[in-house]
Design a protein around this motif. Structure first.
Motif, PDB file in Angstrom:
ATOM      1  N   TYR A 182       8.368 -16.582  23.439  1.00 27.11           N
ATOM      2  CA  TYR A 182       8.869 -15.496  24.290  1.00 27.11           C
ATOM      3  C   TYR A 182       8.939 -14.193  23.504  1.00 27.11           C
ATOM      4  N   ASN A 183       9.457 -14.253  22.282  1.00 23.48           N
ATOM      5  CA  ASN A 183       9.590 -13.052  21.457  1.00 23.48           C
ATOM      6  C   ASN A 183       8.246 -12.403  21.157  1.00 23.48           C
ATOM      7  N   VAL A 184       7.244 -13.209  20.833  1.00 17.02           N
ATOM      8  CA  VAL A 184       5.963 -12.628  20.425  1.00 17.02           C
ATOM      9  C   VAL A 184       5.103 -12.248  21.620  1.00 17.02           C
ATOM     10  N   GLY A 185       5.587 -12.524  22.843  1.00 18.60           N
ATOM     11  CA  GLY A 185       4.930 -12.021  24.037  1.00 18.60           C
ATOM     12  C   GLY A 185       3.941 -12.939  24.702  1.00 18.60           C
ATOM     13  N   CYS A 186       3.897 -14.221  24.310  1.00 19.78           N
ATOM     14  CA  CYS A 186       2.926 -15.138  24.905  1.00 19.78           C
ATOM     15  C   CYS A 186       3.168 -15.328  26.404  1.00 19.78           C
ATOM     16  N   ASN A 187       2.098 -15.374  27.148  1.00 19.48           N
ATOM     17  CA  ASN A 187       2.150 -15.628  28.587  1.00 19.48           C
ATOM     18  C   ASN A 187       0.726 -15.897  29.076  1.00 19.48           C
ATOM     19  N   PRO A 188       0.462 -17.131  29.546  1.00 21.23           N
ATOM     20  CA  PRO A 188       1.388 -18.238  29.780  1.00 21.23           C
ATOM     21  C   PRO A 188       1.749 -18.962  28.481  1.00 21.23           C
ATOM     22  N   ILE A 189       2.736 -19.859  28.612  1.00 21.02           N
ATOM     23  CA  ILE A 189       3.147 -20.712  27.489  1.00 21.02           C
ATOM     24  C   ILE A 189       2.991 -22.163  27.942  1.00 21.02           C
ATOM     25  N   TYR A 190       2.195 -22.921  27.201  1.00 29.84           N
ATOM     26  CA  TYR A 190       1.982 -24.330  27.518  1.00 29.84           C
ATOM     27  C   TYR A 190       2.828 -25.204  26.593  1.00 29.84           C
ATOM     28  N   LEU A 191       3.275 -26.339  27.109  1.00 28.05           N
ATOM     29  CA  LEU A 191       4.026 -27.323  26.331  1.00 28.05           C
ATOM     30  C   LEU A 191       3.229 -28.615  26.270  1.00 28.05           C
ATOM     31  N   ILE A 192       3.162 -29.227  25.102  1.00 31.97           N
ATOM     32  CA  ILE A 192       2.531 -30.539  24.968  1.00 31.97           C
ATOM     33  C   ILE A 192       3.344 -31.358  23.967  1.00 31.97           C
ATOM     34  N   GLY A 193       3.464 -32.649  24.227  1.00 28.56           N
ATOM     35  CA  GLY A 193       4.241 -33.504  23.321  1.00 28.56           C
ATOM     36  C   GLY A 193       5.714 -33.529  23.636  1.00 28.56           C
ATOM     37  N   PHE A 194       6.105 -33.061  24.830  1.00 28.92           N
ATOM     38  CA  PHE A 194       7.508 -33.077  25.244  1.00 28.92           C
ATOM     39  C   PHE A 194       7.684 -34.132  26.332  1.00 28.92           C
ATOM     40  N   ASP A 195       7.570 -35.380  25.893  1.00 28.38           N
ATOM     41  CA  ASP A 195       7.605 -36.498  26.827  1.00 28.38           C
ATOM     42  C   ASP A 195       9.050 -36.874  27.181  1.00 28.38           C
ATOM     43  N   LEU A 196       9.927 -36.882  26.146  1.00 31.17           N
ATOM     44  CA  LEU A 196      11.330 -37.273  26.313  1.00 31.17           C
ATOM     45  C   LEU A 196      11.460 -38.616  27.021  1.00 31.17           C
ATOM     46  N   CYS A 197      10.524 -39.498  26.736  1.00 33.16           N
ATOM     47  CA  CYS A 197      10.575 -40.838  27.311  1.00 33.16           C
ATOM     48  C   CYS A 197       9.722 -41.754  26.447  1.00 33.16           C
ATOM     49  N   THR A 198       9.871 -43.029  26.653  1.00 29.27           N
ATOM     50  CA  THR A 198       9.114 -43.990  25.862  1.00 29.27           C
ATOM     51  C   THR A 198       7.741 -44.216  26.476  1.00 29.27           C
ATOM     52  N   GLN A 199       6.764 -44.344  25.608  1.00 31.23           N
ATOM     53  CA  GLN A 199       5.417 -44.663  26.028  1.00 31.23           C
ATOM     54  C   GLN A 199       4.850 -45.659  25.026  1.00 31.23           C
ATOM     55  N   ASP A 200       4.358 -46.792  25.527  1.00 30.83           N
ATOM     56  CA  ASP A 200       3.769 -47.822  24.664  1.00 30.83           C
ATOM     57  C   ASP A 200       4.722 -48.265  23.564  1.00 30.83           C
ATOM     58  N   GLY A 201       6.017 -48.355  23.887  1.00 32.63           N
ATOM     59  CA  GLY A 201       6.992 -48.851  22.918  1.00 32.63           C
ATOM     60  C   GLY A 201       7.423 -47.861  21.874  1.00 32.63           C
ATOM     61  N   LYS A 202       6.938 -46.618  21.951  1.00 33.69           N
ATOM     62  CA  LYS A 202       7.314 -45.599  20.973  1.00 33.69           C
ATOM     63  C   LYS A 202       8.470 -44.766  21.497  1.00 33.69           C
ATOM     64  N   ILE A 203       9.282 -44.254  20.570  1.00 36.28           N
ATOM     65  CA  ILE A 203      10.406 -43.410  20.952  1.00 36.28           C
ATOM     66  C   ILE A 203       9.934 -41.965  21.070  1.00 36.28           C
ATOM     67  N   TRP A 204      10.487 -41.245  22.054  1.00 33.02           N
ATOM     68  CA  TRP A 204      10.089 -39.852  22.202  1.00 33.02           C
ATOM     69  C   TRP A 204      10.438 -39.051  20.969  1.00 33.02           C
ATOM     70  N   GLY A 205       9.643 -37.991  20.716  1.00 27.86           N
ATOM     71  CA  GLY A 205       9.614 -37.317  19.435  1.00 27.86           C
ATOM     72  C   GLY A 205      10.847 -36.574  19.009  1.00 27.86           C
ATOM     73  N   ALA A 206      11.898 -36.507  19.822  1.00 30.48           N
ATOM     74  CA  ALA A 206      13.068 -35.726  19.445  1.00 30.48           C
ATOM     75  C   ALA A 206      14.009 -36.484  18.515  1.00 30.48           C
ATOM     76  N   LEU A 207      13.644 -37.680  18.131  1.00 31.51           N
ATOM     77  CA  LEU A 207      14.511 -38.470  17.256  1.00 31.51           C
ATOM     78  C   LEU A 207      13.768 -38.849  15.974  1.00 31.51           C
ATOM     79  N   PRO A 208      13.689 -37.928  15.006  1.00 28.50           N
ATOM     80  CA  PRO A 208      12.916 -38.190  13.795  1.00 28.50           C
ATOM     81  C   PRO A 208      13.486 -39.288  12.926  1.00 28.50           C
ATOM     82  N   GLU A 209      14.733 -39.714  13.191  1.00 27.32           N
ATOM     83  CA  GLU A 209      15.285 -40.821  12.418  1.00 27.32           C
ATOM     84  C   GLU A 209      14.482 -42.102  12.646  1.00 27.32           C
ATOM     85  N   PHE A 210      13.781 -42.167  13.788  1.00 27.57           N
ATOM     86  CA  PHE A 210      13.012 -43.361  14.119  1.00 27.57           C
ATOM     87  C   PHE A 210      11.577 -42.990  14.488  1.00 27.57           C
ATOM     88  N   PRO A 211      10.822 -42.336  13.601  1.00 31.07           N
ATOM     89  CA  PRO A 211       9.514 -41.826  13.995  1.00 31.07           C
ATOM     90  C   PRO A 211       8.468 -42.890  14.284  1.00 31.07           C
TER      91      PRO A 211
END
Length: 216
Positions: free
Chosen positions: A126-155
């Motif tokens: 937002y600060n640098v003026g990007c538009n549009p802004i795309y998000l990737i890797g923000f699943d916040l859910c389990t896929q194929d037995g893996k934990i979503w990326g916001a918990l680096p204690e269990f990568p």
């Protein structure tokens, strides 16, 4: 490195905020390189082409300290000032902790609104003026037995293994997401009101405050 936040230097350029969920594998590296990119936390071990890189998680900073300092020699790296004790370098931009609970971004400041690295990276886009802004890797859910990326204690562990180490893992994850979500909703409304388009490109994702779509 200066600690001044760059304002509108990439005005109207397309930005891409890259998380660590499984959906980062949906597209090729060559596709990602077309964008102004914002990497966070363990995404440094997935790709190394980021225009801006942030690391907020203490656990990740301690593990990645040497890699972060090396990366800072040729890319823009930003850490919160209190992280210097783990990763001190004159090549890194440090910013003061500033959490704004109004749920709004302001030009010239960096804050996570809620303590979430992806909101911090979105704030820089937002600060640098990007538009549009795309998000990737923000699943916040389990896929194929893996934990979503916001918990680096269990990568690299399965959900079952994570629960063995922390029986409250699922409940804590849901609570954290619910707390973040109210701020994400406020930010989504602000950016939409300012004419900034944010698109979540993770095909399987619990982040539903932004429109869903594909990288262009």
């Amino acid at each position: 490195m200066t600690t001044s936040i760059p304002i509108d230097i990439f005005k109207r350029r397309a930005g891409l905020v890259v998380g660590t969920g499984d959906s980062v594998n949906q597209y090729s590296v060559e596709q990602y390189k077309k964008y102004i990119t914002f990497g966070l936390n363990y995404s440094l071990r997935i790709h190394d082409f980021y225009t801006f890189y942030f690391c907020e998680e203490n656990y990740a900073i301690q593990k990645l300290s040497d890699e972060i300092k090396t990366y800072a020699t040729h890319s823009s790296v930003w850490l919160r000032e209190d992280k210097k004790k783990w990763c001190d370098s004159d090549k890194i931009g440090y910013y003061q902790r500033h959490v704004d609970y109004s749920g709004r971004f302001q030009k010239g400041t960096l804050n996570s609104v809620y303590d979430a690295t992806y909101l911090l990276a979105l704030n820089m886009a937002y600060n640098v003026g990007c538009n549009p802004i795309y998000l990737i890797g923000f699943d916040l859910c389990t896929q194929d037995g893996k934990i979503w990326g916001a918990l680096p204690e269990f990568p690299d562990k399965s959900v079952e293994d994570a629960i063995k180490e922390n029986p409250n893992f699922i409940d804590e994850s849901v609570k954290k997401y619910q707390e973040q979500k109210k701020y994400t909703g406020l930010i989504a409304a602000q950016l939409k009101g300012e004419g900034i388009r944010v698109v979540n490109c993770s095909r399987i994702s619990q982040v539903d405050d932004f429109e869903k779509g594909e990288l262009m």
